[in-house]
Design an enzyme around this catalytic site. Structure first.
Site, PDB file in Angstrom:
ATOM      1  N   GLY A 110       0.785  -1.206   0.000  1.00 31.73           N
ATOM      2  CA  GLY A 110       0.000   0.000   0.000  1.00 31.73           C
ATOM      3  C   GLY A 110       0.804   1.234   0.000  1.00 31.73           C
ATOM      4  O   GLY A 110       1.897   1.276   0.448  1.00 31.73           O
ATOM      5  N   ASP A 133      -6.377  -5.101  -4.395  1.00 33.02           N
ATOM      6  CA  ASP A 133      -5.132  -5.711  -4.871  1.00 33.02           C
ATOM      7  C   ASP A 133      -3.930  -5.210  -4.081  1.00 33.02           C
ATOM      8  O   ASP A 133      -2.809  -5.648  -4.322  1.00 33.02           O
ATOM      9  CB  ASP A 133      -4.915  -5.381  -6.358  1.00 33.02           C
ATOM     10  CG  ASP A 133      -6.004  -5.983  -7.226  1.00 33.02           C
ATOM     11  OD1 ASP A 133      -6.133  -7.210  -7.238  1.00 33.02           O
ATOM     12  OD2 ASP A 133      -6.724  -5.218  -7.885  1.00 33.02           O
ATOM     13  N   ASP A 134      -4.164  -4.282  -3.177  1.00 29.62           N
ATOM     14  CA  ASP A 134      -3.090  -3.647  -2.431  1.00 29.62           C
ATOM     15  C   ASP A 134      -2.635  -4.558  -1.286  1.00 29.62           C
ATOM     16  O   ASP A 134      -3.451  -4.994  -0.464  1.00 29.62           O
ATOM     17  CB  ASP A 134      -3.617  -2.321  -1.879  1.00 29.62           C
ATOM     18  CG  ASP A 134      -2.547  -1.513  -1.181  1.00 29.62           C
ATOM     19  OD1 ASP A 134      -2.137  -0.500  -1.754  1.00 29.62           O
ATOM     20  OD2 ASP A 134      -2.141  -1.890  -0.069  1.00 29.62           O
ATOM     21  N   PHE A 135      -1.344  -4.820  -1.218  1.00 30.16           N
ATOM     22  CA  PHE A 135      -0.827  -5.708  -0.178  1.00 30.16           C
ATOM     23  C   PHE A 135      -1.172  -5.196   1.212  1.00 30.16           C
ATOM     24  O   PHE A 135      -1.574  -5.955   2.094  1.00 30.16           O
ATOM     25  CB  PHE A 135       0.699  -5.846  -0.314  1.00 30.16           C
ATOM     26  CG  PHE A 135       1.313  -6.700   0.761  1.00 30.16           C
ATOM     27  CD1 PHE A 135       1.435  -8.065   0.600  1.00 30.16           C
ATOM     28  CD2 PHE A 135       1.769  -6.133   1.949  1.00 30.16           C
ATOM     29  CE1 PHE A 135       1.973  -8.862   1.599  1.00 30.16           C
ATOM     30  CE2 PHE A 135       2.315  -6.914   2.955  1.00 30.16           C
ATOM     31  CZ  PHE A 135       2.423  -8.283   2.782  1.00 30.16           C
ATOM     32  N   GLY A 136      -0.994  -3.893   1.428  1.00 32.44           N
ATOM     33  CA  GLY A 136      -1.230  -3.333   2.749  1.00 32.44           C
ATOM     34  C   GLY A 136      -2.678  -3.455   3.190  1.00 32.44           C
ATOM     35  O   GLY A 136      -2.966  -3.702   4.361  1.00 32.44           O
TER      36      GLY A 136
END
Length: 282
Positions: A7, A229-232
């Site tokens: 993120g 789709d944001d890792f964070g």
């Protein structure tokens, strides 16, 4: 496309990013999006009063600046109250993090917002700030290089700023798309729905859904964007709910439906969940 994103706010906790670096902003946890706030002319004037007003103007200016910022952030109070009432996990998270300080940059055109998003992609806010700073110095510290500037700039010059080969190809494609009319002006983009804008922008080589979602959150101030789709964001939700693994993006989009129309604020909080020492929310 470059793998799963962290993120724009991944470094948020350590850096207190100015929400999308320079902004102290909110760039979530993808590569922490940069956000340091551009200073308003009024604020600068208040901070540099005439000599004979020095003793009174400085504290007065600070109070006024704080008041302006608090008024801007108060628009999220309804979203914060909604999420706090959703369940006990959300209530604990919001109590831990405090008021929402999401800080979009509404004055930016989509072209600039997209180029900045690519610069910060998969990086910390500090690293993204450095890349954008070097890019601007190529053009005598102009506010931001024009599409024509980027197209004319040599690969090696952009690489020296910190852009990878794939990112150079993408920002040049954004510049060409802007000149061709594929990347809309802010006024046109403001009249488009979220999905219509996403569908239009992902036609540009190297632009994915996450990049357009950063545009929607930080330049167009859309309030119901959840970059799944944001890792964070995914990791934040995993910690929030003490899950053994992150939900898949499609699962998280479904999970987030009850948070609508406050998902931008939800993402802001998920980006800020402390990750050390296990789940500190329990």
């Amino acid at each position: 496309m470059i793998g799963k994103r962290r993120g724009p706010h991944d470094a948020t906790i350590e850096i207190n990013r100015a929400d999308m670096g320079k902004d102290g902003d909110d760039r979530g946890r993808h590569a922490p999006c940069p956000h340091r706030k551009p200073e308003r002319a009024m604020d600068a004037a208040l901070r540099q009063p005439h000599a004979h007003h020095l003793r009174t103007a400085t504290p007065r200016g600070r109070r006024r600046k704080q008041g302006i910022r608090m008024n801007l952030f108060s628009r999220y109070d309804g979203s914060v109250a909604f999420l706090s009432s959703h369940d006990d996990d959300w209530a604990r998270l919001i109590d831990l993090v405090g008021p929402c300080r999401h800080d979009p940059k509404a004055a930016r055109e989509p072209y600039e917002a997209l180029v900045r998003a690519i610069a910060y992609q998969q990086l910390t806010a500090k690293a993204g700030d450095a890349i954008v700073g070097r890019l601007k110095r190529l053009f005598d510290n102009s506010d931001f290089p024009t599409p024509e500037d980027l197209i004319a700039t040599e690969f090696d010059q952009l690489h020296s700023c910190g852009f990878s080969a794939s990112k150079i190809a993408t920002i040049k494609a954004i510049a060409r798309g802007t000149l061709d009319g594929l990347v809309p002006t802010r006024d046109i983009a403001a009249a488009m729905t979220d999905e219509a804008l996403i569908d239009r922008m992902i036609g540009i080589k190297g632009i994915g859904r996450w990049t357009v979602e950063m545009l929607l959150m930080y330049s167009l101030e859309r309030m119901d964007i959840l970059p799944a789709d944001d890792f964070g964001v995914c990791e934040g939700y995993r910690v929030l709910k003490s899950l053994p693994e992150q939900p898949k993006p499609r699962e998280l989009r479904e999970i987030s439906k009850p948070w609508s129309p406050h998902r931008t604020v939800a993402a802001w909080y998920l980006w800020r969940i402390p990750r050390e020492r296990g789940n500190v929310l329990k």
